[in-house]
Design a protein around this motif. Structure first.
Motif: not given
Lengths: 396, 396
Positions: A243, A285-287, A289-290, A293-294, A297, A303-306, A308, B284, B306, B308
């Motif tokens: 980030l 993967t989506v899983d 990375v998500r 991120l969650d 944050c 972190a939500v303002e960082a 990517f 991003a 999926a 990423f």
């Protein structure tokens, strides 16, 4: 001289060929070169392109080993080497390497975790490890960016972090400055004994050396070792986010139940890491990375303002007993294993390099290697024990 | 000849210089070359490196324009050109360009949206636009991967998508095959009239041409036009994710309230897009990536499985009235604007290219250009009207 006449032998006989240019292989190459050996490193992927590239570079033995035992002992020993290790690498490479020993702040957000952390702080203190148990207010005071849901935290002062790939690249430069050379051919397929020497083969060429060090991380098991079973390392995928930070920086590593956040600089934070048993799959993967991120944050709401920057993926070399594999195998004394460091390759690099150089250059075998032998995984007892007096002092 | 004697004039006088190699500039260069003009394209960032690189390439005029009006009319006209446009580009470039006209499935997950979609289907049907309103069961049948929370959907059959940067690169090849040349110098700083010709200046060099086309997207306003105000385009950031898909593919574009998912192939899905007014910031962000991941997983739950691949960012060129800027300005007939396409650069590329080539080569001015003139933003009335008989037919 060789049963494979179609494979051309490349160059002179080297003192040592190191297979693998991750942080472990590069550290070994540097230490061997420092002690006067003529070293060639081979890695077709380039420097630090395996687990190293996706490492947050955390130096946190008290957190990585959840109980006293060999992993903790190794981690603490290696951490003690780190200041000198970095000084030497910086001096010999002329490169900057980001390195900090600001400690880690490990955070509990529920009562159960808070109690666990408090017990842990008591145990560490009883073992003379400098640490502090912090209540919610003290935790927020130690790190103002922390989630308001923090219930407690433990600050372990000796911990720190280093920029892992930066370190590997500096180790390469430092080793080069001491005479080591680098080679990026095809993948190494096979290692075999050759009279008193060793032979390292790709599909089209071969290199002859007095000793070979196998430091290929997750790929170590795909190198055929003549007459021996493959070393049982297994890739364990880790996803890591980089980030771009702005505003007030994180003061040190913050570690929660779902992720850790490592401030590599005031402007850059690494968020790690998933632990996934998915074979040789180096995709983010989506899983993954998500989830990171969650978790980031939730732990550090800012972190939500960082920005990517990227998701990185590495395959950590896991072993059946979660300990590294360091030292020679019984059946082939010219080959030294240095692999299977799982989540601790960066932390254990200087100690592993010292172990290997002690063995190869000085013929000294650290007692800690007894628990790290590749022979411990063999169903059959190993062949004749290593004749150390014969092989420990090659003419290097 | 020039007041800036220190700037070297590069090369011969060209028929047309196109400033900007995004999908719009590349399409114009190709169309002009097809019609026989000697074209030079300048873009220091390379081909398709602005908004194009982060475009999902959606061809969806009925969704992009929320009411009848010039944007809808332009979009539908351009969509009608697309089959031939792609055929020509493929033939002249020899490149594959992923292009599909499978329609879009726009999905409602609450009753309010379902009612809005149903009214919309009735209106479109009344206007002879082929579309279907689907209830929850029919929507899931049309797209089995859809969220079980889907309440209704509208399928608009004429819609489709194209691989945007692939298209820009193919346009470049096709234009080259027709004689156009490319140049990647420094940024273009200034465009000025020079006797009957035009002069395009960077900080160190200048090119002379009979006509100049300004197709620099969000950066169009940073090109100084001698004697005219800068065109009021404004960057509007869009973040887009590229996912690696496995298993059953999405059948067509699925569009929800928080994102759209575009199957570029059976193995690749694009998820877009944020709409952010943050100036020239091409990063991003955690917030953007997280929002798109959450929205994609909510709309198509299988997205969680999926891979990423990356987050891409583009700056769409927005305008005060959300319409593009195409055509000459009153004060400088040798300069043709082709910018401000906001979210519709890919969709409007073939029509814009036809408009510009009609003007520059044939001296024909499509009546639709009346609403797209750069002069509409000037507080002061424009200078003398374009003398089309004088400038519409350069000697190309």
């Amino acid at each position: 001289m060789s049963s494979k006449a179609t494979i051309a032998i490349v160059g002179q006989v080297r003192d040592v060929v190191v297979v693998g240019a991750g942080v472990v292989g590069s550290a070994i190459a540097y230490e061997l070169s420092r002690r006067g050996a003529d070293v060639l490193v081979v890695d077709y992927r380039g420097v630090g392109r395996g687990a190293t590239q996706a490492s947050a570079g955390m130096l946190a033995p008290y957190s990585e080993a959840d109980r006293p035992g060999p992993l903790l002992t190794l981690g603490v020993r290696s951490l003690d080497l780190y200041d000198d290790f970095i000084d030497n690498v910086r001096a010999d490479s002329g490169r900057a390497v980001a390195y900090a020993r600001d400690g880690t702040l490990q955070v509990a957000v529920d009562e159960w975790e808070a109690e666990r952390i408090e017990r842990w702080a008591i145990e560490l203190t009883a073992s003379n490890v400098p640490c502090s148990f912090l209540d919610a207010a003290a935790a927020r005071s130690a790190e103002p960016l922390l989630t308001p849901h923090a219930r407690a935290a433990i600050l372990i002062r000796a911990h720190g972090h280093v920029a892992a790939r930066e370190l590997a690249l500096a180790l390469v430069e430092a080793a080069r400055a001491r005479g080591a050379t680098w080679h990026e051919p095809e993948p190494v397929r096979r290692v075999a004994a050759l009279d008193r020497d060793m032979r390292v083969e790709t599909s089209t060429s071969a290199i002859v050396a007095r000793r070979v060090v196998l430091a290929a991380g997750s790929w170590s098991g795909s190198v055929a070792i003549e007459g021996l079973p493959p070393v049982p390392v297994r890739p364990v995928r880790g996803q890591l986010l980089q980030l771009a930070w702005s505003g007030e920086p994180l003061r040190r590593i913050v570690w929660g139940s779902g992720c850790y956040c490592v401030p590599m600089s005031d402007r850059s934070v690494l968020v790690g890491a998933t632990v996934e048993d998915v074979g040789f799959d180096e995709r983010a993967t989506v899983d993954g990375v998500r989830g990171l991120l969650d978790a980031a944050c939730a732990l550090v709401p800012r972190a939500v303002e960082a920005g990517f920057l990227e998701a990185r993926v590495g395959l950590r070399p896991g072993t059946p007993d979660a300990l590294p594999v360091v030292g020679p195998a019984g059946g082939m004394p010219g080959l030294v294993y240095a692999t299977g460091h799982y989540r601790n390759g960066v932390l254990l690099a200087p100690l592993t390099a010292a172990f290997v150089a002690d063995l190869v250059i000085d013929g000294r075998r650290d007692p800690a290697l007894d628990g790290l032998s590749p022979d411990r995984f063999s169903a059959d007892p190993p062949g004749p024990l290593l004749d150390e007096t014969h092989h420990a002092q090659p003419e290097v």
